[in-house]
Design a protein around this motif. Structure first.
Motif, mmCIF file in Angstrom:
data_model
loop_
_atom_site.group_PDB
_atom_site.id
_atom_site.type_symbol
_atom_site.label_atom_id
_atom_site.label_comp_id
_atom_site.label_asym_id
_atom_site.label_seq_id
_atom_site.Cartn_x
_atom_site.Cartn_y
_atom_site.Cartn_z
ATOM 1 N N LYS A 1 -10.334 -9.973 86.965
ATOM 2 C CA LYS A 1 -9.997 -8.958 87.981
ATOM 3 C C LYS A 1 -11.116 -8.829 89.004
ATOM 4 O O LYS A 1 -10.867 -8.736 90.204
ATOM 5 C CB LYS A 1 -9.739 -7.608 87.316
ATOM 6 N N SER B 1 -11.142 -12.065 91.170
ATOM 7 C CA SER B 1 -10.012 -12.160 92.090
ATOM 8 C C SER B 1 -10.098 -11.092 93.174
ATOM 9 O O SER B 1 -9.662 -11.305 94.293
ATOM 10 C CB SER B 1 -8.671 -12.039 91.340
ATOM 11 N N GLY B 2 -10.716 -9.970 92.883
ATOM 12 C CA GLY B 2 -10.930 -8.921 93.888
ATOM 13 C C GLY B 2 -11.934 -9.345 94.920
ATOM 14 O O GLY B 2 -11.813 -9.016 96.101
ATOM 15 N N LYS B 3 -12.937 -10.122 94.528
ATOM 16 C CA LYS B 3 -13.954 -10.602 95.463
ATOM 17 C C LYS B 3 -13.407 -11.699 96.348
ATOM 18 O O LYS B 3 -13.910 -11.924 97.445
ATOM 19 C CB LYS B 3 -15.185 -11.105 94.704
ATOM 20 N N ARG C 1 -10.524 -11.839 97.776
ATOM 21 C CA ARG C 1 -9.607 -11.363 98.811
ATOM 22 C C ARG C 1 -10.291 -10.904 100.021
ATOM 23 O O ARG C 1 -11.213 -10.544 100.383
ATOM 24 C CB ARG C 1 -8.753 -10.229 98.270
#
Length: 115
Positions: free
Chosen positions: A108, A111-113, A115
């Motif tokens: 998580k 994947s957040g970084k 975007r």
């Protein structure tokens, strides 16, 4: 011989006995087929670990003498462990769950970084 020397002597005898039992066990295992050795892998690991526990033991003379009364100390302790083994699986399941949580959290974050 003073008390401490007596204690050390008994602990040394106990460790040597366990090592002899482990050597006998190894000799017996090595005479088995590859499949039998594979099937005994857990027992091999556990008996080595049990023997390691005795390598630096510092039991009272009373405890050392009591342990030496076992006809096959290594096997008796192994059998005692097998009866209590459930906690091992509980710990393993918890480790798997903890690692899963860590990997999900890491994914998580990564994947957040992105975007």
């Amino acid at each position: 011989m003073d008390y401490q020397e007596y204690r050390q002597s008994l602990n040394q005898k106990l460790a040597e006995r366990v090592e002899r039992e482990l050597a006998d066990f190894r000799e017996d295992i090595l005479s088995k087929s590859p499949q039998e050795i594979y099937d005994a892998a857990y027992q091999i690991i556990l008996k080595n670990d049990i023997a390691e526990c005795f390598s630096d033991a510092d039991y009272s003379p009373q405890a050392a003498k009591a342990l030496m009364k076992s006809p096959n100390l290594l096997q008796d302790i192994y059998e005692e462990w097998i009866e209590r083994e459930d906690s091992h699986m509980d710990e393993l399941r918890q480790t798997v769950a903890d690692f899963k949580s860590y990997m999900v959290k890491t994914e998580k974050i990564l994947s957040g970084k992105e975007r």
